[in-house]
Scaffold this motif. Structure first.
Motif, PDB file in Angstrom:
ATOM      1  N   ASN A  36       8.380   3.648  -1.840  1.00 11.97           N
ATOM      2  CA  ASN A  36       9.149   3.392  -2.727  1.00 11.97           C
ATOM      3  C   ASN A  36       8.660   3.588  -4.542  1.00 11.97           C
ATOM      4  N   PRO A  37       8.199   4.583  -4.550  1.00 12.45           N
ATOM      5  CA  PRO A  37       7.674   4.569  -5.889  1.00 12.45           C
ATOM      6  C   PRO A  37       8.599   4.962  -7.154  1.00 12.45           C
ATOM      7  N   GLU A  38       8.195   4.175  -8.477  1.00 13.71           N
ATOM      8  CA  GLU A  38       8.825   4.758  -9.642  1.00 13.71           C
ATOM      9  C   GLU A  38       8.525   5.928 -10.215  1.00 13.71           C
ATOM     10  N   ILE A  39       6.814   5.966 -10.020  1.00 15.64           N
ATOM     11  CA  ILE A  39       6.207   7.106 -10.558  1.00 15.64           C
ATOM     12  C   ILE A  39       5.443   7.779  -9.457  1.00 15.64           C
ATOM     13  N   VAL A  40       5.732   9.254  -9.465  1.00 13.83           N
ATOM     14  CA  VAL A  40       4.644   9.904  -8.471  1.00 13.83           C
ATOM     15  C   VAL A  40       4.082  10.884  -9.128  1.00 13.83           C
ATOM     16  N   ILE A  41       2.671  10.843  -9.010  1.00 15.51           N
ATOM     17  CA  ILE A  41       1.344  11.451  -9.649  1.00 15.51           C
ATOM     18  C   ILE A  41       1.124  12.525  -8.635  1.00 15.51           C
ATOM     19  N   SER A  42       1.399  13.825  -9.046  1.00 17.40           N
ATOM     20  CA  SER A  42       0.919  15.068  -8.154  1.00 17.40           C
ATOM     21  C   SER A  42      -0.402  15.505  -8.622  1.00 17.40           C
ATOM     22  N   ASN A  61      16.538  10.816  -8.161  1.00 15.88           N
ATOM     23  CA  ASN A  61      17.219  10.181  -9.386  1.00 15.88           C
ATOM     24  C   ASN A  61      16.246   8.889  -9.831  1.00 15.88           C
ATOM     25  N   LYS A  62      15.578   8.201  -8.714  1.00 18.50           N
ATOM     26  CA  LYS A  62      14.885   7.101  -9.277  1.00 18.50           C
ATOM     27  C   LYS A  62      13.375   7.057  -9.794  1.00 18.50           C
ATOM     28  N   ILE A  63      12.834   8.423  -9.505  1.00 16.83           N
ATOM     29  CA  ILE A  63      11.579   8.821  -9.599  1.00 16.83           C
ATOM     30  C   ILE A  63      11.177   9.606 -10.910  1.00 16.83           C
ATOM     31  N   PHE A 246      10.482  13.724 -15.437  1.00 20.55           N
ATOM     32  CA  PHE A 246       8.995  13.734 -15.732  1.00 20.55           C
ATOM     33  C   PHE A 246       8.614  12.632 -16.773  1.00 20.55           C
ATOM     34  N   ALA A 247       7.812  11.729 -16.314  1.00 21.09           N
ATOM     35  CA  ALA A 247       7.299  10.614 -17.363  1.00 21.09           C
ATOM     36  C   ALA A 247       6.709  11.393 -18.644  1.00 21.09           C
TER      37      ALA A 247
END
Ligand code: NAD
Length: 269
Positions: A36-42, A61-63, A246-247
């Motif tokens: 349940n991440p807020e940020i996903v680092i690929s 929409n939450k990431i 994207f952050a």
């Protein structure tokens, strides 16, 4: 802040992913959360980011995504593999800043009486035929537009316009436009058969429907994915209500990215 890492299997990517995970564990402000991440680092390349996007599609929409590239410069990857500490510092200082881009909505009806499918693409969807000419009606807003004959059609997002779409001579569209582009692949044009012969770009209140003459023998893709092999009645493409976020800790100007990737040599070089 809850952070997940989505890495490809390359040795550099695995090394970077392990370093990141260790730094996230050591941080007071970050928690590793793959579910349940807020940020996903690929970690990898554009293909890895595409896979991460489809892996987390249900909570898109939450990431917010961040891309680290471990190979050559990618379109969705802003960070280099040697910048792990700078990225962790930026994550710890995060104040929710983001940039978002349009996505492609794909609604597929099948001829087998089974349930229809809805999918979302980050780059593009293609409909192709390998054995023989693909013949389809192309409708715009439910009105007949043309009969296409050729290898296939590529329907792309603005961020996908630099991918497959570019290889089939589509235009590159700034992702500030909310638009979908349809490009032809090797259309047949002669005295008998005629297609428009140019890419077309549609706005948010329009949609394109492709109806293959032969429901069988078609190959339908959604980014790197092959859509299951069922007889196709129609595919309707439009701009999705969802967007990818994207952050935005750093920002590479879109046209700079295009120039770096495709031209490479600069005035001062
Ligand atoms: P991959 O990771 O090997 O990607 C193929 C290439 O496309 C890589 O060089 C990658 O950096 C580049 N790419 C991906 N997205 C891009 C983008 N938005 N802008 C510019 N370049 C981009 O292979 P994969 O994991 O199977 O990736 C699938 C993507 O490959 C598809 O979405 C499609 O866009 C692209 N593709 C291109 C062609 C072509 O150009 N003829 C054919 C098939 C697939």
């Amino acid at each position: 802040m809850r952070v997940a890492i989505y890495s490809n299997d390359g040795s550099t990517s695995n090394k970077v992913a392990s370093q990141l995970k260790a730094k996230i564990k050591d941080s007071d402000k970050l928690n590793y959360d793959g579910l349940n991440p807020e940020i996903v680092i690929s970690v990898g390349g554009d293909g890895t980011l595409l896979s991460a996007f489809h892996h987390y599609i249900d909570s898109i929409n939450k990431i917010r995504f961040v891309g680290i590239h471990t190979g050559h410069l990618g379109f969705y990857t802003d960070w280099r593999d040697y910048e792990v500490q700078q990225l962790v510092d930026s994550l710890e200082d995060d104040n929710g800043q983001s940039v978002s881009y349009p996505l492609l909505s794909i609604d597929i009806k099948y001829k087998d009486g089974g349930p229809s499918d809805s999918m979302v693409a980050l780059n593009e969807s293609t409909l192709k035929r390998v054995n023989g000419t693909m013949v389809t009606d192309v409708n715009i807003k439910d009105e007949f537009f043309e009969k296409f004959r050729g290898d296939g059609l590529c329907v792309s997002t603005p961020t996908g316009s630099t991918a497959y779409n570019k290889s089939v001579s589509g235009a590159i569209i700034s992702p500030q436009f909310n638009a979908v582009q349809v490009s032809e692949m090797a259309s047949i044009n002669n005295r008998v058969f005629r297609t428009l012969g140019s890419p077309i770009i549609i706005p948010p209140n329009e949609w394109i429907t492709i109806i293959p003459d032969d429901p069988y023998h078609n190959i339908l893709t959604c980014d790197q994915l092959l859509v299951k092999n069922r007889p196709i009645e129609s595919i309707t493409y439009s701009i999705s209500n969802d967007r990818i976020y994207f952050a935005q800790y750093r920002h590479t100007h879109f046209w700079k990215r295009v120039s770096n990737s495709f031209i490479g040599v600069h005035k001062d070089d």
